[in-house]
Design an enzyme around this catalytic site. Structure first.
Site, PDB file in Angstrom:
ATOM      1  N   GLY A  58      11.653  16.288  -1.564  1.00 58.65           N
ATOM      2  CA  GLY A  58      11.454  16.110  -2.998  1.00 58.65           C
ATOM      3  C   GLY A  58       9.974  16.006  -3.312  1.00 58.65           C
ATOM      4  O   GLY A  58       9.157  15.700  -2.429  1.00 58.65           O
ATOM      5  N   GLN A 106       2.577  13.799  -8.057  1.00 61.79           N
ATOM      6  CA  GLN A 106       2.095  13.969  -6.679  1.00 61.79           C
ATOM      7  C   GLN A 106       1.167  15.176  -6.549  1.00 61.79           C
ATOM      8  O   GLN A 106       0.441  15.290  -5.569  1.00 61.79           O
ATOM      9  CB  GLN A 106       3.269  14.122  -5.704  1.00 61.79           C
ATOM     10  CG  GLN A 106       4.054  12.827  -5.523  1.00 61.79           C
ATOM     11  CD  GLN A 106       5.160  13.006  -4.510  1.00 61.79           C
ATOM     12  OE1 GLN A 106       6.234  13.501  -4.836  1.00 61.79           O
ATOM     13  NE2 GLN A 106       4.909  12.632  -3.269  1.00 61.79           N
ATOM     14  N   CYS A 157       7.218   9.450   2.250  1.00 64.89           N
ATOM     15  CA  CYS A 157       6.692  10.075   1.041  1.00 64.89           C
ATOM     16  C   CYS A 157       5.573  11.030   1.420  1.00 64.89           C
ATOM     17  O   CYS A 157       4.730  10.685   2.253  1.00 64.89           O
ATOM     18  CB  CYS A 157       6.171   8.994   0.095  1.00 64.89           C
ATOM     19  SG  CYS A 157       5.522   9.641  -1.452  1.00 64.89           S
ATOM     20  N   LEU A 158       5.570  12.214   0.799  1.00 65.20           N
ATOM     21  CA  LEU A 158       4.512  13.181   1.082  1.00 65.20           C
ATOM     22  C   LEU A 158       3.142  12.643   0.673  1.00 65.20           C
ATOM     23  O   LEU A 158       2.121  13.134   1.142  1.00 65.20           O
ATOM     24  CB  LEU A 158       4.794  14.509   0.366  1.00 65.20           C
ATOM     25  CG  LEU A 158       6.038  15.264   0.859  1.00 65.20           C
ATOM     26  CD1 LEU A 158       6.291  16.482  -0.008  1.00 65.20           C
ATOM     27  CD2 LEU A 158       5.899  15.667   2.317  1.00 65.20           C
ATOM     28  N   HIS A 184      13.863   7.920  -5.559  1.00 66.47           N
ATOM     29  CA  HIS A 184      12.471   7.968  -5.100  1.00 66.47           C
ATOM     30  C   HIS A 184      11.609   8.782  -6.067  1.00 66.47           C
ATOM     31  O   HIS A 184      10.527   8.359  -6.475  1.00 66.47           O
ATOM     32  CB  HIS A 184      12.448   8.579  -3.688  1.00 66.47           C
ATOM     33  CG  HIS A 184      11.091   8.724  -3.078  1.00 66.47           C
ATOM     34  ND1 HIS A 184      10.688   8.005  -1.984  1.00 66.47           N
ATOM     35  CD2 HIS A 184      10.045   9.524  -3.409  1.00 66.47           C
ATOM     36  CE1 HIS A 184       9.438   8.346  -1.673  1.00 66.47           C
ATOM     37  NE2 HIS A 184       9.030   9.277  -2.518  1.00 66.47           N
ATOM     38  N   GLU A 185      12.118   9.957  -6.460  1.00 64.27           N
ATOM     39  CA  GLU A 185      11.330  10.843  -7.336  1.00 64.27           C
ATOM     40  C   GLU A 185      11.236  10.280  -8.755  1.00 64.27           C
ATOM     41  O   GLU A 185      10.190  10.377  -9.390  1.00 64.27           O
ATOM     42  CB  GLU A 185      11.923  12.258  -7.361  1.00 64.27           C
ATOM     43  CG  GLU A 185      11.984  12.966  -6.018  1.00 64.27           C
ATOM     44  CD  GLU A 185      10.679  12.934  -5.236  1.00 64.27           C
ATOM     45  OE1 GLU A 185       9.593  12.876  -5.850  1.00 64.27           O
ATOM     46  OE2 GLU A 185      10.746  12.945  -3.996  1.00 64.27           O
ATOM     47  N   HIS A 238       8.524   7.867  -8.961  1.00 60.05           N
ATOM     48  CA  HIS A 238       7.190   8.470  -9.067  1.00 60.05           C
ATOM     49  C   HIS A 238       6.810   8.696 -10.530  1.00 60.05           C
ATOM     50  O   HIS A 238       5.643   8.570 -10.903  1.00 60.05           O
ATOM     51  CB  HIS A 238       7.147   9.828  -8.343  1.00 60.05           C
ATOM     52  CG  HIS A 238       6.820   9.744  -6.882  1.00 60.05           C
ATOM     53  ND1 HIS A 238       5.663   9.167  -6.412  1.00 60.05           N
ATOM     54  CD2 HIS A 238       7.477  10.197  -5.785  1.00 60.05           C
ATOM     55  CE1 HIS A 238       5.635   9.272  -5.082  1.00 60.05           C
ATOM     56  NE2 HIS A 238       6.729   9.886  -4.680  1.00 60.05           N
TER      57      HIS A 238
HETATM   58 ZN    ZN Z   1       7.250  10.215  -2.774  1.00 60.43          ZN
END
Ligand code: ZN
Length: 163
Positions: free
Chosen positions: A46, A51, A88-89, A130-131, A134
């Protein structure tokens, strides 16, 4: 389409509340395609627009069942609980244990601004939560139980789901 630079924790764009999308412009479409490219390139499940530095309420997810585009997502319902590893990226190489709902029902708009509802369980439910976090400037580390741990060099994809 292009790969965009993923912002790393500490970047103030990851701490901002994102603005709703009012209309889809060619730039929005380009952003969505770039977000998908960037997510696949990074091997994540995701990615949220902040991000890549864009403060709009846009999320892409693919937990292995094909791409999902969520614009202005709104979680309508949650139930159950799952406790597991999350990454997380925007915090590469690290993970932590997070408890999330095991089921979510979410309302969102697709890339044509058509409203739809989506139900997800397990990893999809986790990714949606999670997204959506963000988009409100919340990194998963705020939910972590115990310490973050290092997953660098862990090639097991099951243990390195990053979003
Ligand atoms: Zn993340």
């Amino acid at each position: 389409m292009a790969i965009r630079q993923i912002r790393i924790m500490g970047d103030d764009r990851l701490e901002k509340v994102c603005k709703p999308v009012k209309e889809i412009t060619p730039r929005t479409r380009e952003l969505i395609l770039d977000m998908l490219d960037t997510m696949y390139e990074a091997g994540g499940v995701g990615l949220a627009a902040p991000q890549v530095g864009i403060l709009k309420r846009i999320v892409v997810i693919d937990v292995g069942e094909g791409p999902i585009v969520m614009i202005n997502p709104e979680i309508l319902e949650t139930s159950g609980e799952q406790t597991g590893q999350e990454g997380c990226l925007s915090l590469p190489g690290q993970a932590g244990i997070v408890t999330r709902p095991n089921y979510v029902k979410v309302k969102a708009f697709n890339e044509n601004m058509e409203e739809y509802e989506l139900e997800g369980e397990e990893l999809l439910a986790r990714a949606v939560c999670h997204e959506c976090d963000h988009l409100d400037g919340i990194m998963y580390v705020r939910h972590v139980e115990g310490d973050l741990f290092d997953v660098t060099g862990d090639e097991d994809a099951e243990d390195a789901e990053e979003s």
